[in-house]
Design an enzyme around this catalytic site. Structure first.
Site, PDB file in Angstrom:
ATOM      1  N   LYS A   9       5.741  30.217  55.328  1.00 26.09           N
ATOM      2  CA  LYS A   9       5.486  31.609  54.944  1.00 26.09           C
ATOM      3  C   LYS A   9       6.796  32.307  54.591  1.00 26.09           C
ATOM      4  O   LYS A   9       7.733  32.311  55.377  1.00 26.09           O
ATOM      5  CB  LYS A   9       4.798  32.370  56.083  1.00 26.09           C
ATOM      6  CG  LYS A   9       4.343  33.783  55.664  1.00 26.09           C
ATOM      7  CD  LYS A   9       3.830  34.566  56.834  1.00 26.09           C
ATOM      8  CE  LYS A   9       4.929  35.283  57.588  1.00 26.09           C
ATOM      9  NZ  LYS A   9       5.583  36.370  56.820  1.00 26.09           N
ATOM     10  N   LEU A  41       2.270  35.161  62.468  1.00 27.92           N
ATOM     11  CA  LEU A  41       3.703  35.226  62.182  1.00 27.92           C
ATOM     12  C   LEU A  41       3.951  36.577  61.533  1.00 27.92           C
ATOM     13  O   LEU A  41       3.281  36.923  60.548  1.00 27.92           O
ATOM     14  CB  LEU A  41       4.124  34.078  61.260  1.00 27.92           C
ATOM     15  CG  LEU A  41       5.626  33.841  61.076  1.00 27.92           C
ATOM     16  CD1 LEU A  41       6.310  33.572  62.420  1.00 27.92           C
ATOM     17  CD2 LEU A  41       5.871  32.658  60.141  1.00 27.92           C
ATOM     18  N   ASP A  42       4.872  37.343  62.100  1.00 28.67           N
ATOM     19  CA  ASP A  42       5.069  38.718  61.648  1.00 28.67           C
ATOM     20  C   ASP A  42       5.390  38.815  60.161  1.00 28.67           C
ATOM     21  O   ASP A  42       5.937  37.889  59.560  1.00 28.67           O
ATOM     22  CB  ASP A  42       6.205  39.383  62.441  1.00 28.67           C
ATOM     23  CG  ASP A  42       5.838  39.625  63.891  1.00 28.67           C
ATOM     24  OD1 ASP A  42       4.644  39.796  64.181  1.00 28.67           O
ATOM     25  OD2 ASP A  42       6.755  39.631  64.735  1.00 28.67           O
ATOM     26  N   TYR A  43       5.075  39.959  59.582  1.00 27.71           N
ATOM     27  CA  TYR A  43       5.317  40.252  58.172  1.00 27.71           C
ATOM     28  C   TYR A  43       6.767  39.995  57.793  1.00 27.71           C
ATOM     29  O   TYR A  43       7.063  39.420  56.740  1.00 27.71           O
ATOM     30  CB  TYR A  43       4.939  41.719  57.919  1.00 27.71           C
ATOM     31  CG  TYR A  43       5.144  42.221  56.511  1.00 27.71           C
ATOM     32  CD1 TYR A  43       4.341  41.770  55.459  1.00 27.71           C
ATOM     33  CD2 TYR A  43       6.114  43.188  56.236  1.00 27.71           C
ATOM     34  CE1 TYR A  43       4.509  42.252  54.169  1.00 27.71           C
ATOM     35  CE2 TYR A  43       6.285  43.679  54.946  1.00 27.71           C
ATOM     36  CZ  TYR A  43       5.483  43.210  53.921  1.00 27.71           C
ATOM     37  OH  TYR A  43       5.658  43.686  52.647  1.00 27.71           O
ATOM     38  N   SER A  45       8.911  38.048  59.362  1.00 25.56           N
ATOM     39  CA  SER A  45       9.388  36.750  59.833  1.00 25.56           C
ATOM     40  C   SER A  45       9.003  35.673  58.828  1.00 25.56           C
ATOM     41  O   SER A  45       8.079  35.843  58.035  1.00 25.56           O
ATOM     42  CB  SER A  45       8.792  36.421  61.210  1.00 25.56           C
ATOM     43  OG  SER A  45       9.225  37.363  62.180  1.00 25.56           O
TER      44      SER A  45
END
Length: 200
Positions: A9, A41-43, A45
Site C-alpha cells: 500500500k 494500515l493507516d492512510y 502509513s
C-alpha cells in the site's frame, strides 16, 4: 486452499475500496472482486497489506488472540539513545494503558523505496531508521510509542505480518499466494465408544 493477496500500500491511500471524497483507495491498485483487508494500515502509513475473500483466514490474521507478529521499518526524528530504546523494548504507558514489550533494533543502511511526497528534510535534525516488531495493534500505536520517548515517527513502512513479507514488492504492486487454512475439527461425540473398544 485459500488465496491471499499481498499489496504494498502506498502512502496516503485509504485502506478501503471506496471513498466519497475521491481520495486514493485500494481499488486504484488491486482489481480483484470480493476481497477484504485482513487488518488495517493507516492512510499515512505504507507497506504490507493482506487481503482475501476467506473470512476464516481474515479472522486468523487480524484477531489479536492469534498474536501474529508485525514488523515495521520506521524513520524517527532524532537519534534515540539506549535509554529510549530500552523503554520501547520494555513497554511504555500510553493514554490507553501500558504497551507490551517489543523487539526493536537500529537499521544501519535501510533501502526503503522512495516516497511521494518525500519526508521533509531538515539539515539541523538528524533521523534514524529502526525496525520494530510487536504483537498488538492499537490505533497508531507505533507512532504514539516513539513520540512518547521523544522521537516522533516521520515515516512508517510495514514489512511483515506473520510469515508474509514485503520482500521487494514495489509500492502500488501486489502478488498472490495460496494458503492452507486449518479448519476446526468437528466436535467428538462423547457417547460413542472408540472403535478398538466396540464389541465384535
Amino acid at each position: 486452499m485459500s488465496r491471499i493477496y499481498l499489496l504494498h500500500k502506498p502512502y496516503n491511500v485509504l485502506c478501503q475500496f471506496t471513498d466519497a471524497q475521491g481520495r486514493p483507495t485500494l481499488a486504484d491498485y488491486l482489481d480483484v472482486a470480493g476481497v477484504y483487508p485482513a487488518g488495517r494500515l493507516d492512510y499515512d502509513s505504507e507497506g504490507l497489506l493482506l487481503l482475501t475473500d476467506d473470512g476464516a483466514l481474515i479472522h486468523r490474521i487480524s484477531d489479536p488472540r492469534h498474536k501474529l507478529p508485525k514488523q515495521y521499518w520506521i524513520q524517527v526524528e532524532g537519534e534515540p539513545d539506549q535509554q529510549a530504546l530500552k523503554a520501547l523494548r520494555e513497554g511504555v504507558t500510553l493514554n490507553d494503558g501500558p504497551t507490551r514489550p517489543v523487539r526493536i533494533r537500529r537499521l544501519a543502511q535501510p533501502e526503503p523505496p522512495p516516497r511521494d511526497p518525500p519526508v521533509r528534510y531538515r539539515a539541523s535534525v538528524p533521523t534514524t531508521w529502526l525496525e520494530i516488531e510487536l504483537r498488538e495493534g492499537r490505533n497508531r500505536q507505533v507512532r504514539r510509542m516513539t513520540a512518547h520517548v521523544g522521537h516522533p515517527t516521520l515515516r512508517l513502512i510495514r514489512v511483515g505480518i506473520g510469515p508474509w513479507r514485503l520482500d521487494g514488492l514495489p509500492s502500488g504492486h501486489w502478488r498472490s499466494e495460496t494458503v492452507n487454512v486449518p479448519r476446526r475439527m468437528p466436535a467428538r461425540d462423547t457417547n460413542r465408544r472408540p472403535a478398538s473398544s466396540r464389541k465384535r
